[in-house]
Structures are given as structure tokens and as C-alpha cells.
Scaffold this motif. Structure first.
Motif, PDB file in Angstrom:
ATOM      1  N   HIS A  23       0.814  -1.205   0.000  1.00  0.00           N
ATOM      2  CA  HIS A  23       0.000   0.000   0.000  1.00  0.00           C
ATOM      3  C   HIS A  23       0.861   1.274   0.000  1.00  0.00           C
ATOM      4  CE1 HIS A  23      -3.636  -2.363   0.671  1.00  0.00           C
ATOM      5  NE2 HIS A  23      -2.986  -3.007   1.646  1.00  0.00           N
ATOM      6  N   PHE A  24       2.127   1.135  -0.006  1.00  0.00           N
ATOM      7  CA  PHE A  24       3.032   2.284   0.012  1.00  0.00           C
ATOM      8  C   PHE A  24       3.934   2.244  -1.218  1.00  0.00           C
ATOM      9  CE2 PHE A  24       1.882   1.493   4.383  1.00  0.00           C
ATOM     10  CZ  PHE A  24       1.698   2.759   4.921  1.00  0.00           C
ATOM     11  N   TRP A  25       4.468   3.411  -1.520  1.00  0.00           N
ATOM     12  CA  TRP A  25       5.434   3.470  -2.620  1.00  0.00           C
ATOM     13  C   TRP A  25       6.743   2.824  -2.165  1.00  0.00           C
ATOM     14  CZ3 TRP A  25      10.326   5.545  -2.892  1.00  0.00           C
ATOM     15  CH2 TRP A  25      10.899   5.595  -4.187  1.00  0.00           C
ATOM     16  N   SER A  26       7.329   2.010  -3.023  1.00  0.00           N
ATOM     17  CA  SER A  26       8.606   1.360  -2.716  1.00  0.00           C
ATOM     18  C   SER A  26       9.534   1.522  -3.911  1.00  0.00           C
ATOM     19  CB  SER A  26       8.412  -0.123  -2.399  1.00  0.00           C
ATOM     20  OG  SER A  26       7.782  -0.789  -3.476  1.00  0.00           O
ATOM     21  N   PRO A  27      10.824   1.690  -3.682  1.00  0.00           N
ATOM     22  CA  PRO A  27      11.782   1.907  -4.786  1.00  0.00           C
ATOM     23  C   PRO A  27      11.955   0.640  -5.625  1.00  0.00           C
ATOM     24  CG  PRO A  27      12.945   1.676  -2.706  1.00  0.00           C
ATOM     25  CD  PRO A  27      11.480   1.720  -2.362  1.00  0.00           C
ATOM     26  N   ASP A  28      12.248   0.837  -6.888  1.00  0.00           N
ATOM     27  CA  ASP A  28      12.481  -0.289  -7.814  1.00  0.00           C
ATOM     28  C   ASP A  28      13.945  -0.709  -7.755  1.00  0.00           C
ATOM     29  OD1 ASP A  28      13.280   2.102  -8.845  1.00  0.00           O
ATOM     30  OD2 ASP A  28      12.722   1.646 -10.912  1.00  0.00           O
ATOM     31  N   ILE A  29      14.303  -1.358  -6.688  1.00  0.00           N
ATOM     32  CA  ILE A  29      15.695  -1.736  -6.452  1.00  0.00           C
ATOM     33  C   ILE A  29      16.058  -2.960  -7.287  1.00  0.00           C
ATOM     34  CG2 ILE A  29      17.348  -2.546  -4.731  1.00  0.00           C
ATOM     35  CD1 ILE A  29      16.609   0.359  -4.418  1.00  0.00           C
ATOM     36  N   ILE A  30      17.223  -2.907  -7.894  1.00  0.00           N
ATOM     37  CA  ILE A  30      17.799  -4.066  -8.583  1.00  0.00           C
ATOM     38  C   ILE A  30      19.159  -4.374  -7.960  1.00  0.00           C
ATOM     39  CG2 ILE A  30      16.610  -3.621 -10.757  1.00  0.00           C
ATOM     40  CD1 ILE A  30      19.271  -2.496 -11.827  1.00  0.00           C
ATOM     41  N   ILE A  31      19.531  -5.629  -8.026  1.00  0.00           N
ATOM     42  CA  ILE A  31      20.831  -6.081  -7.529  1.00  0.00           C
ATOM     43  C   ILE A  31      21.683  -6.441  -8.743  1.00  0.00           C
ATOM     44  CG2 ILE A  31      22.050  -7.779  -6.118  1.00  0.00           C
ATOM     45  CD1 ILE A  31      19.503  -8.108  -4.479  1.00  0.00           C
ATOM     46  N   HIS A  32      22.819  -5.816  -8.865  1.00  0.00           N
ATOM     47  CA  HIS A  32      23.691  -6.050 -10.013  1.00  0.00           C
ATOM     48  C   HIS A  32      24.295  -7.456  -9.938  1.00  0.00           C
ATOM     49  CE1 HIS A  32      24.120  -1.686 -11.380  1.00  0.00           C
ATOM     50  NE2 HIS A  32      23.334  -1.641 -10.317  1.00  0.00           N
TER      51      HIS A  32
END
Length: 334
Positions: A23-32
Motif C-alpha cells: 500500500h506504500f510506494w517502494s523503490p524499484d531496487i535491482i541487484i547487479h
């Protein structure tokens, strides 16, 4: 975000269900360089979601991450040190829209036993920005330094092989006539070293060039093989000497028989008195010296010199080997 002031904020935070993160905004994190990302579950997902009194959100999740460490060079194996990067960045937000930051902790006591000693540190400044095709991206992560433990290799490889090389020098004290003892000793040592080399090479990481451990094995095998060549030269020299002595004895016997025949004939025809201090005495003495002459035995000389030459070669190799790779370890340290 509005906070319910009637709630208990004595701890500065309130724990809520982890699935509320949707229900909250979350960052689009990627792991290299990610290979596998797993979130273990027992009854529910092992995670926690906290709302703090300063209007910040804290979400944590238990996960198992497998990444690729690129650019590993194994030329100095088993004295190699590697740098592995664990990097997080946004997939769609540039560094002007989102900045990543954080902190980490590492407990050595909870680390399982590995063949490396591990150190962790923050990324260098030049690695905290990832240049994409359209914009730059903020990067947060850690640099993992892996230094391989050398002591197990010293006990299982370096020390035994060095002892085998030293054992080959025992052949220099065995008389060359005892062929079986020297041949069996040297061949056994050479075969044992080759077997150890093949067994150890199966566990060596794939490298684009020869590794330090392979150089050590090849040098030890070469030194033992050189000892075997030295003994082959001694056998060849000894056989030539024995053959030459046999030919000289054969010629001496033939000359004696001829002299007896000449003396018998002279007695039958005429007897010539010999004058004192004549040249005959000198010629007789020279014949006696020639009869006592034997070719020089070079096998003992070669063994005596090898007792000093081979240890000197092995010592020089050790100084060069350990000095070179020690300097390389200092120069290439991340």
C-alpha cells in the motif's frame, strides 16, 4: 502520511503486517550481477514492516542472495586476493530523482568456516554512480575482499613436495654401483609428484594462465627429473670408463704375450748384456706407470658437486618464487 497520535508511540515505532508494504510506494531496487534471490518462509514471509514516529518507513526481509563476482584472476592461486562487489541501484529513477544510502554490519563470529578471510568495506566513490545509457544512477553497496588462506596449502602441498625434492638429494650419497636403489628412489619420487600434481590440478580454479601452484609443482617435478638425468649421465660415464679399462687390460695382456715370445727368441739366438743406468730402466718404469694408469672416475666428482648444486638451485627458486608472488600480492591488493 498522517499518523494516529492515539497509538502507542513510546517505542518510537509501530510494527504492522509486512504485506502492507504493497500500500506504500517502494523503490524499484535491482541487484547487479544477481543469480538468485530467495526469501525463506516458515509459516509466513520472514519480514518486518515498521512505521516510525518521524514519518519514515522501515522494511526488512530475510533473504538469500547469490551474485556473480566478475573479473576474478587466479594466476596467484593459492595466494590470490579478490574483490567482489555487491551493488544496489534503481532501475528507472536517475541519481537526480533518487539517492541510495545505507549502512552495513558484519559479524565475524557468525561466519561459517571458509577457505577465505573476509573483509567488507563501503564502495569507493567512483563506484557509487552507475552510468546508464540515458542517465546516471545512484548506487549503494559493499565491497567484499576475499583473501585465500595459505596455511592449508602449505601443509598439504608445499611442505610435502619440498620434502620430496630434498629426499631426491639422498641419491647423491648412494654409490653409483647400487643401481636399483637410486633408480627406485628417484622414479618413485617423480611418480608421486606427478600424481599429486594431477590430483591437485583437478581442484584448481579455471584460469587463463598457469597458476602459482602449477609453477611450484612443475619446478619440483623438474628438479627430481633433473636428478634422474644426472644419474643417467653417471651411468653412461661409468660404462665408458669400465669399457676403456677393459680394452686397456686386453691390450696389456696382448703386449705381455708378445714380449714373452720376443724374449724366448732372443735367448735362443743371442744374449745381449744390459748396461747399468741405461735407458731400459726408464722405459721399464714408464711401462709400469702406464700399466697402473686408470681413467678418472667422474661419477664421484659429479655426485659431490651435485650435493651443492641442486640445493642451491632449489634455494634460488624459492627466493624467486616467494619473492615474486609476495610483491605481486602487495601490488595487486584491492
Amino acid at each position: 502520511m498522517l499518523l494516529n497520535t492515539s497509538a502507542d508511540w513510546s517505542m518510537g515505532e509501530i510494527n504492522i503486517r509486512p504485506d502492507w508494504i504493497n500500500h506504500f510506494w517502494s523503490p524499484d531496487i535491482i541487484i547487479h550481477d544477481l543469480i538468485k534471490f530467495e526469501k525463506p518462509e516458515v509459516m509466513n514471509q520472514v519480514a518486518a514492516f515498521e512505521i516510525r514516529s518521524d514519518h519514515s518507513l522501515y522494511y526488512k526481509v530475510r533473504s538469500d542472495i547469490t551474485i556473480v563476482c566478475k573479473g576474478l584472476l587466479f594466476m596467484r592461486y593459492p595466494m590470490d586476493t579478490h574483490s567482489c562487489l555487491f551493488k544496489l541501484s534503481s532501475y528507472g529513477y536517475g541519481d537526480k530523482e533518487m539517492q541510495l544510502s545505507g549502512k552495513f554490519s558484519y559479524d565475524h563470529k557468525n561466519q561459517r568456516t571458509l577457505s577465505f578471510s573476509i573483509q567488507m568495506r563501503d564502495l569507493r566513490p567512483e563506484l557509487q554512480v552507475w552510468q546508464g545509457s540515458s542517465s546516471n544512477y545512484s548506487v549503494y553497496g559493499i565491497e567484499i575482499i576475499l583473501s585465500r588462506h595459505l596455511i592449508p596449502f602449505m601443509l598439504s602441498v608445499y611442505l610435502p613436495t619440498a620434502m620430496f625434492v630434498i629426499m631426491s638429494w639422498v641419491s647423491f650419497f648412494i654409490p653409483p654401483d647400487i643401481i636399483q636403489a637410486r633408480i627406485v628412489l628417484l622414479l618413485t619420487l617423480c611418480l608421486v609428484l606427478i600424481n599429486m600434481f594431477n590430483t591437485t590440478r583437478a581442484s584448481i580454479p579455471v584460469a587463463s594462465s598457469v597458476t602459482a601452484l602449477e609453477i611450484w609443482f612443475l619446478a619440483c617435478i623438474f628438479l627430481v627429473f633433473l636428478t634422474l638425468i644426472q644419474y643417467a649421465i653417471i651411468l653412461k660415464t661409468s660404462n665408458r670408463r669400465k669399457k676403456k679399462i677393459g680394452e686397456e687390460k686386453k691390450d696389456k695382456t696382448h703386449n705381455n704375450d708378445t714380449n714373452h715370445i720376443q724374449v724366448d727368441r732372443s735367448q735362443a739366438v743371442n744374449i745381449i748384456p744390459m748396461q747399468p743406468n741405461s735407458n731400459c730402466n726408464n722405459s721399464t718404469g714408464s711401462h709400469e706407470k702406464q700399466d697402473d694408469y686408470k681413467p678418472k672416475d667422474y661419477s664421484q666428482v659429479l655426485d659431490a658437486r651435485s650435493r651443492f648444486l641442486f640445493p642451491a638451485l632449489f634455494t634460488l627458486f624459492n627466493i624467486t618464487y616467494w619473492g615474486y608472488f609476495t610483491v605481486m600480492a602487495i601490488y595487486d591488493s584491492p
